[in-house]
Motif scaffolding. Sequence first.
Motif, short mmCIF file in Angstrom:
data_model
loop_
_atom_site.label_atom_id
_atom_site.label_comp_id
_atom_site.label_asym_id
_atom_site.label_seq_id
_atom_site.Cartn_x
_atom_site.Cartn_y
_atom_site.Cartn_z
N VAL A 176 48.08 56.51 32.99
CA VAL A 176 48.99 56.60 31.86
C VAL A 176 49.81 55.32 31.74
N THR A 177 50.30 54.81 32.87
CA THR A 177 51.10 53.59 32.86
C THR A 177 50.29 52.41 32.36
N ARG A 178 49.05 52.27 32.84
CA ARG A 178 48.20 51.16 32.37
C ARG A 178 47.96 51.26 30.86
N LEU A 179 47.68 52.47 30.39
CA LEU A 179 47.41 52.64 28.97
C LEU A 179 48.64 52.34 28.12
N VAL A 180 49.80 52.83 28.56
CA VAL A 180 51.03 52.57 27.82
C VAL A 180 51.28 51.06 27.71
N THR A 181 51.10 50.36 28.81
CA THR A 181 51.35 48.91 28.82
C THR A 181 50.36 48.18 27.93
N ALA A 182 49.07 48.50 28.07
CA ALA A 182 48.06 47.83 27.26
C ALA A 182 48.23 48.15 25.78
N LEU A 183 48.51 49.40 25.46
CA LEU A 183 48.71 49.76 24.06
C LEU A 183 49.95 49.10 23.47
#
Length: 270
Positions: free
Chosen positions: A153-160
Amino acid sequence: MSDPAVPGRGAAPDATSRNVEQVELPPHRFAGLLAPAVDRTFAAGMLAGRDGGAELSSQYGGAAASGFLVEFRTRLATPGGTVSGPGFAALTRYRDPATCRRSLDKQVAYGMLQRVSDGGCCATDRGLAFLGDLWQVHAKATGELWAGHDDRVTRLVTALGRVLAYALVLAESDEPGGFAAMAPPHEPEDSPPGVLLLNRLGTLRHHRADAHAAAWTAAGHTATSVAALPPGPERLAIEQETDRRAAGPYAVLSADERLVMLADLAALPG
């Protein structure tokens, strides 16, 4: 775009990204692969909050009182946030305009929304109170749905966050559409990662929706005619043109990061 409640960008990738096979994945191809994964994950997050949202909505008059507040929540919850008339038209382009106006009238009558001069809307104090409660519903629902997947979730939030910020830069000279009406999403400082993910995915969907509308418009279609278009070469050409038009923001990600995003979305429950 700021990334509250998540680590800063540039953190070292974990085993997921180190183990991703090196595969050529240009932005236009990635855009086509990403769209169904975004839709699935966003739908799962919204579905997880359905029961709590329905209970909350009943306290404010039901779906007839709150439909557009839920749909446009990431703009209307922003202090002073307004969905303009052209933005409203873009966001509801596949629906009957008269039906949408009647729905908006009902929500105005319930005291949840008020109209602005160009035909758009903004939230009333009562509407803002509803949105604050809805934020809590989504925080609980996404926290439970994606529990144990904190790194993903953290990776996705940052990339998005990077993708949406770049999309806003690219959109500065474009015609206003659904993405311009909804981006950037409202993100209070105490927003948990699950809420950030849900709302960033929702905002990104509007970017593709605008690309799709531009593609079928260029092909000579209307919202009605493209909806009735059967599978075949013409529809495929429109989808490929949609991918091309939607691809720009993904240039901010490396090929590795694109693959990791697909893997992370596929691994999330829902």
